[in-house]
Design a protein around this motif. Sequence first.
Motif, PDB file in Angstrom:
ATOM      1  N   ASP A 114      62.061  22.533  58.067  1.00 11.58           N
ATOM      2  CA  ASP A 114      63.174  22.512  57.094  1.00 11.58           C
ATOM      3  C   ASP A 114      63.988  23.798  57.163  1.00 11.58           C
ATOM      4  OD1 ASP A 114      62.413  20.026  56.301  1.00 11.58           O
ATOM      5  OD2 ASP A 114      61.613  20.616  54.341  1.00 11.58           O
ATOM      6  N   ALA A 115      63.323  24.882  57.580  1.00  7.86           N
ATOM      7  CA  ALA A 115      64.035  26.170  57.688  1.00  7.86           C
ATOM      8  C   ALA A 115      64.656  26.336  59.080  1.00  7.86           C
ATOM      9  CB  ALA A 115      63.062  27.313  57.404  1.00  7.86           C
ATOM     10  N   GLY A 116      64.555  25.284  59.905  1.00  9.92           N
ATOM     11  CA  GLY A 116      65.172  25.326  61.237  1.00  9.92           C
ATOM     12  C   GLY A 116      64.276  25.903  62.312  1.00  9.92           C
ATOM     13  N   GLY A 117      62.984  26.067  62.020  1.00 11.48           N
ATOM     14  CA  GLY A 117      62.056  26.677  62.980  1.00 11.48           C
ATOM     15  C   GLY A 117      61.498  25.677  63.985  1.00 11.48           C
ATOM     16  N   ASP A 118      60.964  26.213  65.084  1.00 11.63           N
ATOM     17  CA  ASP A 118      60.407  25.402  66.170  1.00 11.63           C
ATOM     18  C   ASP A 118      58.879  25.419  66.042  1.00 11.63           C
ATOM     19  OD1 ASP A 118      60.273  23.938  68.502  1.00 11.63           O
ATOM     20  OD2 ASP A 118      60.508  25.674  69.834  1.00 11.63           O
ATOM     21  N   ILE A 119      58.297  24.267  65.700  1.00  7.62           N
ATOM     22  CA  ILE A 119      56.849  24.236  65.460  1.00  7.62           C
ATOM     23  C   ILE A 119      56.283  22.886  65.872  1.00  7.62           C
ATOM     24  CG2 ILE A 119      57.072  23.458  63.040  1.00  7.62           C
ATOM     25  CD1 ILE A 119      54.689  25.462  62.430  1.00  7.62           C
ATOM     26  N   HIS A 120      55.047  22.920  66.376  1.00  5.36           N
ATOM     27  CA  HIS A 120      54.327  21.699  66.740  1.00  5.36           C
ATOM     28  C   HIS A 120      52.904  21.838  66.200  1.00  5.36           C
ATOM     29  CE1 HIS A 120      53.259  18.220  69.231  1.00  5.36           C
ATOM     30  NE2 HIS A 120      52.160  18.880  69.580  1.00  5.36           N
ATOM     31  N   GLY A 121      52.367  20.763  65.647  1.00  6.26           N
ATOM     32  CA  GLY A 121      51.041  20.848  65.035  1.00  6.26           C
ATOM     33  C   GLY A 121      49.974  20.110  65.822  1.00  6.26           C
ATOM     34  N   VAL A 122      48.757  20.652  65.811  1.00 10.58           N
ATOM     35  CA  VAL A 122      47.603  19.962  66.389  1.00 10.58           C
ATOM     36  C   VAL A 122      46.453  20.064  65.387  1.00 10.58           C
ATOM     37  CG1 VAL A 122      45.997  19.792  68.324  1.00 10.58           C
ATOM     38  CG2 VAL A 122      48.274  20.693  68.711  1.00 10.58           C
ATOM     39  N   GLN A 123      45.905  18.910  65.018  1.00 16.17           N
ATOM     40  CA  GLN A 123      44.770  18.911  64.089  1.00 16.17           C
ATOM     41  C   GLN A 123      43.497  19.134  64.905  1.00 16.17           C
ATOM     42  OE1 GLN A 123      44.904  15.535  61.489  1.00 16.17           O
ATOM     43  NE2 GLN A 123      43.085  16.176  60.375  1.00 16.17           N
ATOM     44  N   SER A 124      42.852  20.277  64.726  1.00  9.09           N
ATOM     45  CA  SER A 124      41.677  20.618  65.525  1.00  9.09           C
ATOM     46  C   SER A 124      40.679  21.421  64.714  1.00  9.09           C
ATOM     47  CB  SER A 124      42.045  21.513  66.719  1.00  9.09           C
ATOM     48  OG  SER A 124      42.879  20.876  67.607  1.00  9.09           O
ATOM     49  N   ASP A 125      39.428  21.304  65.116  1.00  6.82           N
ATOM     50  CA  ASP A 125      38.352  22.134  64.571  1.00  6.82           C
ATOM     51  C   ASP A 125      38.191  23.332  65.508  1.00  6.82           C
ATOM     52  OD1 ASP A 125      35.969  23.341  63.904  1.00  6.82           O
ATOM     53  OD2 ASP A 125      34.874  21.466  63.617  1.00  6.82           O
TER      54      ASP A 125
ATOM     55  N   GLY B  92      46.815  29.851  53.438  1.00  9.92           N
ATOM     56  CA  GLY B  92      47.767  30.837  52.923  1.00  9.92           C
ATOM     57  C   GLY B  92      48.282  31.802  53.971  1.00  9.92           C
ATOM     58  N   ILE B  93      47.376  32.508  54.649  1.00 14.44           N
ATOM     59  CA  ILE B  93      47.797  33.524  55.622  1.00 14.44           C
ATOM     60  C   ILE B  93      48.390  32.859  56.869  1.00 14.44           C
ATOM     61  CG2 ILE B  93      46.937  35.336  57.176  1.00 14.44           C
ATOM     62  CD1 ILE B  93      44.923  36.093  54.933  1.00 14.44           C
ATOM     63  N   GLY B  94      47.757  31.761  57.318  1.00 14.92           N
ATOM     64  CA  GLY B  94      48.247  31.063  58.505  1.00 14.92           C
ATOM     65  C   GLY B  94      49.640  30.494  58.290  1.00 14.92           C
ATOM     66  N   ARG B  95      49.862  29.882  57.122  1.00 15.37           N
ATOM     67  CA  ARG B  95      51.192  29.301  56.859  1.00 15.37           C
ATOM     68  C   ARG B  95      52.261  30.399  56.797  1.00 15.37           C
ATOM     69  NH1 ARG B  95      50.920  25.614  52.098  1.00 15.37           N
ATOM     70  NH2 ARG B  95      50.211  24.142  53.686  1.00 15.37           N
ATOM     71  N   ALA B  96      51.951  31.471  56.077  1.00 11.52           N
ATOM     72  CA  ALA B  96      52.929  32.574  55.967  1.00 11.52           C
ATOM     73  C   ALA B  96      53.240  33.144  57.353  1.00 11.52           C
ATOM     74  CB  ALA B  96      52.368  33.665  55.050  1.00 11.52           C
ATOM     75  N   SER B  97      52.239  33.173  58.225  1.00 11.20           N
ATOM     76  CA  SER B  97      52.448  33.738  59.566  1.00 11.20           C
ATOM     77  C   SER B  97      53.262  32.787  60.432  1.00 11.20           C
ATOM     78  CB  SER B  97      51.097  34.040  60.226  1.00 11.20           C
ATOM     79  OG  SER B  97      50.388  34.953  59.414  1.00 11.20           O
TER      80      SER B  97
ATOM     81  N   ALA C 166      58.176  31.855  63.301  1.00 12.46           N
ATOM     82  CA  ALA C 166      59.296  30.939  63.567  1.00 12.46           C
ATOM     83  C   ALA C 166      60.617  31.559  63.110  1.00 12.46           C
ATOM     84  CB  ALA C 166      59.055  29.605  62.864  1.00 12.46           C
ATOM     85  N   SER C 167      60.573  32.275  61.983  1.00 13.05           N
ATOM     86  CA  SER C 167      61.817  32.875  61.472  1.00 13.05           C
ATOM     87  C   SER C 167      62.313  33.991  62.387  1.00 13.05           C
ATOM     88  CB  SER C 167      61.616  33.412  60.048  1.00 13.05           C
ATOM     89  OG  SER C 167      60.886  34.620  60.103  1.00 13.05           O
ATOM     90  N   GLU C 168      61.414  34.507  63.227  1.00 18.17           N
ATOM     91  CA  GLU C 168      61.820  35.552  64.182  1.00 18.17           C
ATOM     92  C   GLU C 168      62.111  34.960  65.568  1.00 18.17           C
ATOM     93  OE1 GLU C 168      59.965  39.314  64.299  1.00 18.17           O
ATOM     94  OE2 GLU C 168      59.231  39.217  62.248  1.00 18.17           O
ATOM     95  N   GLY C 169      62.285  33.643  65.614  1.00 20.33           N
ATOM     96  CA  GLY C 169      62.728  33.010  66.862  1.00 20.33           C
ATOM     97  C   GLY C 169      61.631  32.441  67.742  1.00 20.33           C
ATOM     98  N   GLY C 170      60.357  32.555  67.326  1.00 22.19           N
ATOM     99  CA  GLY C 170      59.248  32.069  68.153  1.00 22.19           C
ATOM    100  C   GLY C 170      59.040  30.565  68.055  1.00 22.19           C
ATOM    101  N   SER C 171      58.366  30.003  69.074  1.00 19.15           N
ATOM    102  CA  SER C 171      57.912  28.612  69.036  1.00 19.15           C
ATOM    103  C   SER C 171      56.448  28.648  68.632  1.00 19.15           C
ATOM    104  CB  SER C 171      58.047  27.959  70.407  1.00 19.15           C
ATOM    105  OG  SER C 171      59.405  27.935  70.770  1.00 19.15           O
ATOM    106  N   VAL C 172      56.089  27.913  67.587  1.00 17.67           N
ATOM    107  CA  VAL C 172      54.747  28.035  67.000  1.00 17.67           C
ATOM    108  C   VAL C 172      53.925  26.763  67.209  1.00 17.67           C
ATOM    109  CG1 VAL C 172      53.457  28.396  64.851  1.00 17.67           C
ATOM    110  CG2 VAL C 172      55.619  29.614  65.229  1.00 17.67           C
ATOM    111  N   LEU C 173      52.716  26.949  67.732  1.00 17.73           N
ATOM    112  CA  LEU C 173      51.747  25.856  67.804  1.00 17.73           C
ATOM    113  C   LEU C 173      50.796  26.075  66.629  1.00 17.73           C
ATOM    114  CD1 LEU C 173      48.813  24.645  68.937  1.00 17.73           C
ATOM    115  CD2 LEU C 173      50.878  23.411  69.631  1.00 17.73           C
TER     116      LEU C 173
END
Length: 261
Positions: free
Chosen positions: A52-63, A17-22, A27-34
Amino acid sequence: MDRYKGKVIVVTGAGGGIGRASAIRFASEGGSVLAVDFQGEALSKTLKIVRDAGGDIHGVQSDVGDAEQVQHYLEECVSVFGGVDVLFNNAGIVGGIGPLELLDEATFDELFRVNVKSVWLGMRFAKPIIAERGGGAIINTASAAGLTATPTLMGYGASKHAVVGMTKTAAVEMASMGIRVNCICPGIVSTQMIQTIENKSVSLGLVSSADQYQQAYSDRTPLKRYVEASEVAALVAFLGSDEGGMITGETSVIDGGFLQS
Ligand SMILES: NC(=O)c1ccc[n+]([C@@H]2O[C@H](COP(=O)([O-])OP(=O)(O)OC[C@H]3O[C@@H](n4cnc5c(N)ncnc54)[C@H](O)[C@@H]3O)[C@@H](O)[C@H]2O)c1
């Protein structure tokens, strides 16, 4: 708002919840998010929402409690985005609920691995990478439970007190490198984690229903409701930005006044 244009932000627990909202907010403020999470499906959902909202994001599945995996997600961030400016150490678990004698040893150890060790590992390995950019910010997710007694949540409360302590030390150690370190202390936020607490409280007979849990908490809170994840994200985005440039070593409470009541 373009506060994060040209900035790279790592968000852990980005499937929650908190991580997704952040992630959405940065991203909505122009940042690139890992975005980092160990749950692939939840992580993918965050990536889709931001893209979908046009943001710049890359995901890594990690513990986040595993040193090699922490190093890996940071290396991936440098390779994809060229560096790290802000680290949001946010992934966490609630562990067992109940009186302290019912908290089992394995759960206690796991709470400290995921909630405490992960925060240290993130700060440890991100420090030289953020310093290379000339400085930046780290925000750790503690909790109101890191500032007061938490009956039935001894392991969780202890882990969050540790995050508050580590934040203060890291802030002093990293100030000369231009790295600010703060933590946030949310009260109850409407996320999966709180649903787990509500349901476990019902099964333990502490309350008769999830609604009753929410009602009791809201009644005691001066602002009379749970915190929204987007409200926490707004605080995190402020602390990580230049507008928070003279704030370090701070514990920012966002709880609708709960701790004062
Ligand atoms: N919800 C609340 O009321 C509340 C209040 C205060 C603090 N917090 C803290 O906020 C943070 C985020 O919680 P949330 O409410 O969004 O809960 P959440 O359960 O929605 O999200 C937590 C996320 O962390 C991920 N995660 C857990 N262990 C992990 C691991 N080992 N490696 C990688 N990812 C892992 C989960 O997969 C999940 O996506 C946590 O640190 C939590 O303790 C929550």
